[in-house]
Scaffold this active site. Sequence first.
Site, short mmCIF file in Angstrom:
data_model
loop_
_atom_site.label_atom_id
_atom_site.label_comp_id
_atom_site.label_asym_id
_atom_site.label_seq_id
_atom_site.Cartn_x
_atom_site.Cartn_y
_atom_site.Cartn_z
N ASP A 88 0.83 -1.20 0.00
CA ASP A 88 0.00 0.00 0.00
C ASP A 88 0.87 1.26 0.00
O ASP A 88 2.03 1.21 -0.42
CB ASP A 88 -0.94 -0.03 1.22
CG ASP A 88 -2.30 0.57 0.90
OD1 ASP A 88 -2.36 1.79 0.68
OD2 ASP A 88 -3.29 -0.18 0.89
N HIS A 284 -3.80 5.93 3.67
CA HIS A 284 -4.52 4.82 3.03
C HIS A 284 -4.05 3.47 3.56
O HIS A 284 -4.85 2.62 3.97
CB HIS A 284 -4.33 4.91 1.52
CG HIS A 284 -5.19 3.99 0.72
ND1 HIS A 284 -4.80 2.71 0.38
CD2 HIS A 284 -6.40 4.16 0.17
CE1 HIS A 284 -5.74 2.14 -0.35
NE2 HIS A 284 -6.73 3.00 -0.49
N SER A 456 -11.06 -0.43 -1.74
CA SER A 456 -9.83 -0.47 -0.93
C SER A 456 -10.11 -0.89 0.51
O SER A 456 -9.24 -1.43 1.19
CB SER A 456 -9.16 0.91 -0.90
OG SER A 456 -8.48 1.17 -2.09
#
Length: 533
Positions: A88, A284, A456
């Site tokens: 990621d 994220h 996601s």
Amino acid sequence: MRITKSICVAFSLLLIASSCGTSKMISTNVANIDKTPLKISPIKESDLKRWSHLDLTKDTIPGMSVDKAYAELLKSKKGVKVIVGVIDSGIDIDHEDLKSVIWTNPKEIAKNGIDDDKNGFIDDINGWNFLGNSLNENLEMTRILKKKDDGSENYKNAKIAYDKKKEEILSSKEQVDFIFKAHKTITDHLKKEKYTLAELKAITAVDATLLQSKQVMISIIGQTGPDFIDDINDFKEQVYDMLNYNLNLEFNGRKAVGDNPEDINNKNYGNNIVFGPDKEHALHGTHVAGIIAQVRNNKKGGDGVANNALIMAIRAVPNGDEYDKDIALAIRYAVDNGAKVINGSFGKSFSPNKEWVFDAIKYAASKDVLIVHAAGNDGLDIDLPENKNYPNDAEDIQSEIANNMITVGALNTTYGSGLVANFSNYGSFNVDVFAPGKEIYATVPNNKYKFLEGTSMASPNVAGVAALLRSYYPSLTAAQVKQILMDSGTALNVTVLLGENDEKRPFTNASKSGKMVNAYNALLMAEKMTKKK
């Protein structure tokens, strides 16, 4: 990479700013097509932070029955630790709700500047950062256009996609600028940066510009709530990042890395700082890691799905599209260092060196490692050739290259025609299952927590269930875990609206399995399967 900071908010803002010249979208009235046996009211605020762990039958919320699984099936059981590689944007490994679940390389001595385990990476204590000090990147279509026009279909398609995206973003920039002009008018009038809906409504001036700005901001607060300033700032950042970096033909984000991204054998690059040069930009990846493994029942933030997961941090996804080389090497790194599950919450429409990633997926299969991947947030049927989403495990809809990769679409918080999140990709072959992906609460950098949405977020929910299966039933293979996740899910008798064009389709035809992942059922099926061995 498609980071979903606030897709629904951004989309609402686009509609609000229709006075700039855009058209309003006409949506189907969901009441006209809901023919379901179970009618459910909107989710309660008290349930929102953990809705993905709740149960459809017991709680009337389309969660994965995680709480039920812990209460009824896992209460007296002990599992083994399972390493989950999170590829990621980076992970804040010092977060209060993650630091106890971060993988540590047992064969490496910290800070001695030596590759103790001789795996090719010096001092890789918690994982590896394949991006070094780089933060921003082009989209893959932009990188293709920066090369010489070779007359190929790939170049032509990239040019078409680039021009379309550029036009969309320029339109969004007009809307962003319109909103922030109104916002500045209000802040100048009130002489304060933050203001409330009540303060807005109290403005009584007759100045036309001020009154127009008042109405614009009232509409925005009505759509986004009291945190509207954060939301419009996120929207602005997305739009300007797209123009300044993602679509900028003059920008070279790879220069900071120092490698040749076109050479898969050029592997000596990156560093061991797994959150990257700026922790805030690891938002994220930190959120994804939290969904999988943030500590359960500690009264901090949310709860992770998997109580025995150890997170291996692998930074390979920039603010822009990831490189095929980085993803291929990141998968191999995770496999070679003990991961049994890999989560990939990233994706793109073009993949010039997709064979490198295909080879890495097959390598993971040969080492019995499951890869869980997000289906993408374009609201498209990715079975169609023109809507390809990479990486994938099938170049066409005839056959898959391996049996160890599961692709996940995103669910909304309520049952009914709107069950599938409108941003989620779908496909009766190229999407395997669905899982909660709307308004998911988890860790973000610097000991904070936040709601984010996207496939996601759906992918790590499934990765968490996969880690549970591999923890409590370690004899199961990666292929068996994938099959259990698909076969044990909940099939729902409901017609859903898919994508932003509201395509009507039975939920059972929106993915290959036709189901939403259910941890309780998966563990029951795993128990039966292992007893047969």
